[in-house]
Design a protein around this motif. Structure first.
Motif, PDB file in Angstrom:
ATOM      1  N   VAL A 189     -24.258  -9.133  28.943  1.00  0.00           N
ATOM      2  CA  VAL A 189     -23.971  -7.853  28.463  1.00  0.00           C
ATOM      3  C   VAL A 189     -25.369  -7.494  27.424  1.00  0.00           C
ATOM      4  N   ALA A 190     -25.807  -6.236  27.638  1.00  0.00           N
ATOM      5  CA  ALA A 190     -26.924  -5.777  26.413  1.00  0.00           C
ATOM      6  C   ALA A 190     -26.151  -5.301  25.356  1.00  0.00           C
ATOM      7  N   PRO A 191     -26.104  -6.142  24.287  1.00  0.00           N
ATOM      8  CA  PRO A 191     -25.193  -5.878  23.175  1.00  0.00           C
ATOM      9  C   PRO A 191     -25.748  -4.476  22.484  1.00  0.00           C
ATOM     10  N   ILE A 192     -24.714  -3.818  21.826  1.00  0.00           N
ATOM     11  CA  ILE A 192     -25.128  -2.678  20.981  1.00  0.00           C
ATOM     12  C   ILE A 192     -26.019  -3.082  20.078  1.00  0.00           C
ATOM     13  N   LEU A 193     -26.845  -2.415  19.805  1.00  0.00           N
ATOM     14  CA  LEU A 193     -28.084  -2.688  18.544  1.00  0.00           C
ATOM     15  C   LEU A 193     -28.153  -1.512  17.661  1.00  0.00           C
ATOM     16  N   LEU A 194     -28.269  -1.838  16.309  1.00  0.00           N
ATOM     17  CA  LEU A 194     -28.642  -0.776  15.439  1.00  0.00           C
ATOM     18  C   LEU A 194     -30.152  -0.565  15.475  1.00  0.00           C
ATOM     19  N   ASP A 195     -30.595   0.605  14.811  1.00  0.00           N
ATOM     20  CA  ASP A 195     -31.655   1.085  14.757  1.00  0.00           C
ATOM     21  C   ASP A 195     -32.486   0.327  13.726  1.00  0.00           C
ATOM     22  N   VAL A 196     -32.671  -0.708  13.853  1.00  0.00           N
ATOM     23  CA  VAL A 196     -33.686  -1.694  12.834  1.00  0.00           C
ATOM     24  C   VAL A 196     -34.363  -2.827  13.768  1.00  0.00           C
ATOM     25  N   ALA A 197     -35.783  -2.947  13.431  1.00  0.00           N
ATOM     26  CA  ALA A 197     -36.563  -4.139  14.127  1.00  0.00           C
ATOM     27  C   ALA A 197     -37.370  -4.678  13.161  1.00  0.00           C
ATOM     28  N   PRO A 198     -37.750  -5.734  13.279  1.00  0.00           N
ATOM     29  CA  PRO A 198     -39.234  -6.340  12.565  1.00  0.00           C
ATOM     30  C   PRO A 198     -40.265  -5.358  12.388  1.00  0.00           C
ATOM     31  N   ALA A 199     -40.827  -5.022  11.555  1.00  0.00           N
ATOM     32  CA  ALA A 199     -42.058  -4.218  11.525  1.00  0.00           C
ATOM     33  C   ALA A 199     -43.232  -4.815  12.310  1.00  0.00           C
ATOM     34  N   THR A 200     -43.970  -4.169  13.173  1.00  0.00           N
ATOM     35  CA  THR A 200     -44.954  -4.486  13.585  1.00  0.00           C
ATOM     36  C   THR A 200     -46.348  -3.888  13.270  1.00  0.00           C
ATOM     37  N   LYS A 201     -46.266  -2.607  12.724  1.00  0.00           N
ATOM     38  CA  LYS A 201     -47.286  -2.184  11.995  1.00  0.00           C
ATOM     39  C   LYS A 201     -46.894  -1.586  10.553  1.00  0.00           C
ATOM     40  N   ALA A 202     -48.002  -1.109   9.811  1.00  0.00           N
ATOM     41  CA  ALA A 202     -47.689  -1.121   8.201  1.00  0.00           C
ATOM     42  C   ALA A 202     -46.953   0.150   8.089  1.00  0.00           C
ATOM     43  N   SER A 203     -46.925   1.099   8.997  1.00  0.00           N
ATOM     44  CA  SER A 203     -46.165   2.486   8.776  1.00  0.00           C
ATOM     45  C   SER A 203     -44.571   2.262   9.049  1.00  0.00           C
ATOM     46  N   ASP A 204     -44.294   1.091   9.595  1.00  0.00           N
ATOM     47  CA  ASP A 204     -42.758   0.476  10.005  1.00  0.00           C
ATOM     48  C   ASP A 204     -42.126  -0.104   8.809  1.00  0.00           C
ATOM     49  N   VAL A 205     -42.652  -0.226   7.700  1.00  0.00           N
ATOM     50  CA  VAL A 205     -42.135  -1.272   6.762  1.00  0.00           C
ATOM     51  C   VAL A 205     -41.092  -0.614   6.059  1.00  0.00           C
ATOM     52  N   VAL A 206     -39.774  -1.052   5.857  1.00  0.00           N
ATOM     53  CA  VAL A 206     -38.714  -0.348   5.433  1.00  0.00           C
ATOM     54  C   VAL A 206     -37.660  -1.392   4.817  1.00  0.00           C
ATOM     55  N   ILE A 207     -36.907  -1.144   3.751  1.00  0.00           N
ATOM     56  CA  ILE A 207     -36.108  -2.031   3.082  1.00  0.00           C
ATOM     57  C   ILE A 207     -34.659  -2.276   3.967  1.00  0.00           C
ATOM     58  N   ILE A 208     -34.418  -3.391   4.468  1.00  0.00           N
ATOM     59  CA  ILE A 208     -33.406  -3.501   5.450  1.00  0.00           C
ATOM     60  C   ILE A 208     -32.110  -4.126   4.672  1.00  0.00           C
ATOM     61  N   HIS A 209     -32.312  -4.920   3.467  1.00  0.00           N
ATOM     62  CA  HIS A 209     -31.353  -5.556   3.007  1.00  0.00           C
ATOM     63  C   HIS A 209     -31.472  -5.525   1.198  1.00  0.00           C
ATOM     64  N   ILE A 210     -30.514  -5.220   0.699  1.00  0.00           N
ATOM     65  CA  ILE A 210     -30.420  -5.428  -0.812  1.00  0.00           C
ATOM     66  C   ILE A 210     -29.504  -6.651  -1.146  1.00  0.00           C
ATOM     67  N   ASP A 211     -30.374  -7.877  -1.733  1.00  0.00           N
ATOM     68  CA  ASP A 211     -29.278  -8.945  -2.263  1.00  0.00           C
ATOM     69  C   ASP A 211     -28.557  -8.885  -3.365  1.00  0.00           C
ATOM     70  N   GLY A 212     -27.632  -9.828  -3.804  1.00  0.00           N
ATOM     71  CA  GLY A 212     -26.879  -9.649  -4.804  1.00  0.00           C
ATOM     72  C   GLY A 212     -27.512  -9.611  -6.237  1.00  0.00           C
ATOM     73  N   PHE A 213     -28.824 -10.046  -6.362  1.00  0.00           N
ATOM     74  CA  PHE A 213     -29.734 -10.010  -7.438  1.00  0.00           C
ATOM     75  C   PHE A 213     -30.433  -8.681  -7.701  1.00  0.00           C
ATOM     76  N   GLY A 214     -30.385  -7.891  -6.529  1.00  0.00           N
ATOM     77  CA  GLY A 214     -31.016  -6.464  -6.451  1.00  0.00           C
ATOM     78  C   GLY A 214     -32.324  -6.863  -5.910  1.00  0.00           C
ATOM     79  N   ASN A 215     -32.715  -8.059  -5.410  1.00  0.00           N
ATOM     80  CA  ASN A 215     -34.156  -8.155  -4.500  1.00  0.00           C
ATOM     81  C   ASN A 215     -33.871  -7.252  -3.166  1.00  0.00           C
ATOM     82  N   ALA A 216     -34.817  -6.515  -2.827  1.00  0.00           N
ATOM     83  CA  ALA A 216     -35.093  -5.739  -1.873  1.00  0.00           C
ATOM     84  C   ALA A 216     -35.846  -6.176  -0.492  1.00  0.00           C
ATOM     85  N   ILE A 217     -35.141  -6.621   0.483  1.00  0.00           N
ATOM     86  CA  ILE A 217     -35.703  -7.195   1.384  1.00  0.00           C
ATOM     87  C   ILE A 217     -36.354  -6.402   2.590  1.00  0.00           C
ATOM     88  N   THR A 218     -37.428  -6.461   3.300  1.00  0.00           N
ATOM     89  CA  THR A 218     -38.126  -5.640   3.816  1.00  0.00           C
ATOM     90  C   THR A 218     -37.936  -6.066   5.437  1.00  0.00           C
TER      91      THR A 218
END
Lengths: 254, 254, 254
Positions: free
Chosen positions: B154-183
């Motif tokens: 099957v083609a699995p259901i995918l969320l609207d999030v992907a690795p950035a491929t250009k500078a304008s795509d960079v977005v926070i995708i996760h906040i860890d338990g320490f409050g670090n914001a992962i892009t």
């Protein structure tokens, strides 16, 4: 590989207490396979530990050893039990903790006072580490048989809670971490009747198969994963929303 | 010794739910070596589970089996997946949970609907215990091959999030338990350029190698331990201090 | 079966960080038997980790490997230690974490700088996963001897805390998750004298054997399960009730 050994306590996860029990257990029985059930039983909540113990007894294989330590009387004259329920072993204080498995899984159950000299002198505050863990290890390692660990058969202390046998007996016995309110009504009792709704106070709550059968934030009653009727709110917290607590009564088939 | 089997859920640690999954798994595959990843995924946060799953896939050996259960649709018509990513197996609901590994580790990935009659009838609320855990055990024990557990690709259901491929795509995708914001910006994309700072709103944040490179309580951006750019505050909580959340955008090389 | 490997961190349980350490460890040493001590050390509280480490050293068998990661200086010039205490190994940052075991279990202790090229380049923020876990695995698997992992013997960095040797030295060194306040006074020092009470400020607190020896909600002092004098409130929280904190002084034999 050795038997499964499950650990349930109200010790929390901030200290080394659980790990000390495991170290004692694994030093004496390296082959034991340890499962942490939960260490977040509300402090001294013997009934919560009892309900959770019965869930584990339903899913674990024969020969599993369950160590459950909710023990406000540690260091006093309270007894320790070695019980046999569902072909598995339970080591716990004799303070009512065995109640729910004892009453819901009554086939060939037995309880004895634990009567076993621990390998090193026990502290007066940590019998989980100093008596129950080494006893579990001795049993798991096959170093002693269960009968070598015990004294006389006893009638264990029991709490005032039992599976419902008629509609007027139905009561909440447990609130889980999601706020689901679990009753003492076994699924087998309602398979015959066609239960469409239950009442919480004056509120009528539909009986459904799963959460997705009602809209988000709406209450439902369903057969939960331990075979008991429970009250839930889809994507919500039933205990909070419906003000349910342990001891709250439900009206069945109203 | 059997393969590693990792467990990730939003079940919390106060109940026996995780332990019931483990008991089912270890009863059927005694040699499995179980690793709890976390059971504190925020309730129903499929993206958080997805980001954490990919971290585990990066560090686990080939053949590891990952069971991830964040499953708001349990008991409804949603499918269950058996995916292969990075020479490891993933068992999870087909609800987008596979997204981040699927997109960031695309080599020879594959997904199939799980199509396997569980050994005992499944409850309608706990497929983690009743379907996914026994399936993982059957796979871990070598009782079934992966192909015997599945139906069609099957083609699995995918969320609207992907690795950035250009500078304008960079977005926070996760906040860890320490409050670090992962892009979503992979380290490999910035190795070529000489990135000195990023901007969060109007605030310029220096890019450094490690926390100790800025004074306490000061923000920095750095390549985190999963090879993604992240925003941190030394000895502090970046998400709170800089008001970052999942979906917040970063300006790169401004 | 391999040795026990214990893990203690301030990483919390919400993220995959602990699981990543375990995956690295178990991939390299499949036979290791891992015990989580706690991952809820208060952030950067090196003394709390030190007190807990010593508790584990008292109950674990010879050859156990303890990995303790409370490491505010990660990525800076701080050293990593491989220490030997009580015939067991400790891997930790050289930031004072070894203090309490070092001073309370002084027989044939030794410390060396860890000097071992990790198998893959280490991240600058996660030496627990990238250096300490593989080093522990190499040691646990017998791949290297301890002497192959280290450089020169060192005098480790020590915090300003030591076992009391006289009455005026007695101080609270740890507050546990129940609010019990643990002092630096070893039981062996008071076995000779007949200690009937201690004073916290002006409040006289009786010394008893176990919690059940005082009425509920009343304070007592007792020898705790690690052989240190501690102050407790039966069914209550001594630290809160008596306003005790790490560093608070006790008057002995007042």
């Amino acid at each position: 590989l050795g038997p499964l050994v499950t650990l349930t306590t109200d010790f929390g996860l901030a200290d080394s207490y659980v790990a000390e029990m495991k170290a004692v257990l694994l030093a004496r029985c390296p082959r034991a396979r340890v499962i942490d059930v939960t260490h977040q039983i509300p402090p001294q909540d013997v009934l919560a530990a009892s309900v959770i113990l019965e869930r584990m007894l339903r899913v674990c294989p024969a020969g599993t050893i369950h160590v459950s330590v909710v023990d406000p009387g540690v260091g006093t004259a309270r007894k320790l039990l070695l019980a046999k329920v569902a072909d598995q072993y339970v080591l716990c204080p004799d303070n009512g903790l065995i109640t729910w498995p004892w009453r819901r899984l009554p086939d060939s159950r037995a309880a004895h006072d634990l009567n076993w000299p621990p390998p090193t002198p026990a502290s007066s505050t940590f019998h989980g580490r100093d008596i129950l863990a080494p006893a579990a290890a001795a049993l798991a390692a096959g170093e002693c048989s269960a009968s070598e660990l015990v004294g006389i058969p006893v009638a264990p202390i029991l709490l005032d809670v039992a599976p419902a046998t008629k509609a007027s007996d139905v009561v909440i016995i447990h609130i889980d971490g999601f706020g689901n309110a679990i009753t003492n009504l076994p699924a087998e009792l309602i398979h015959g009747i066609r239960l469409r709704s239950v009442k919480v106070g004056r509120r009528v709550i539909p009986v459904r198969r799963t959460y997705g059968d009602v809209p988000p934030a709406r209450p439902l009653a369903l057969i939960g994963s331990s075979g008991l009727l429970e009250v839930a709110v889809r994507d919500g917290n039933a205990a909070r929303t419906l003000r349910l607590k342990v001891g709250s009564r439900l009206t069945i088939g109203g």
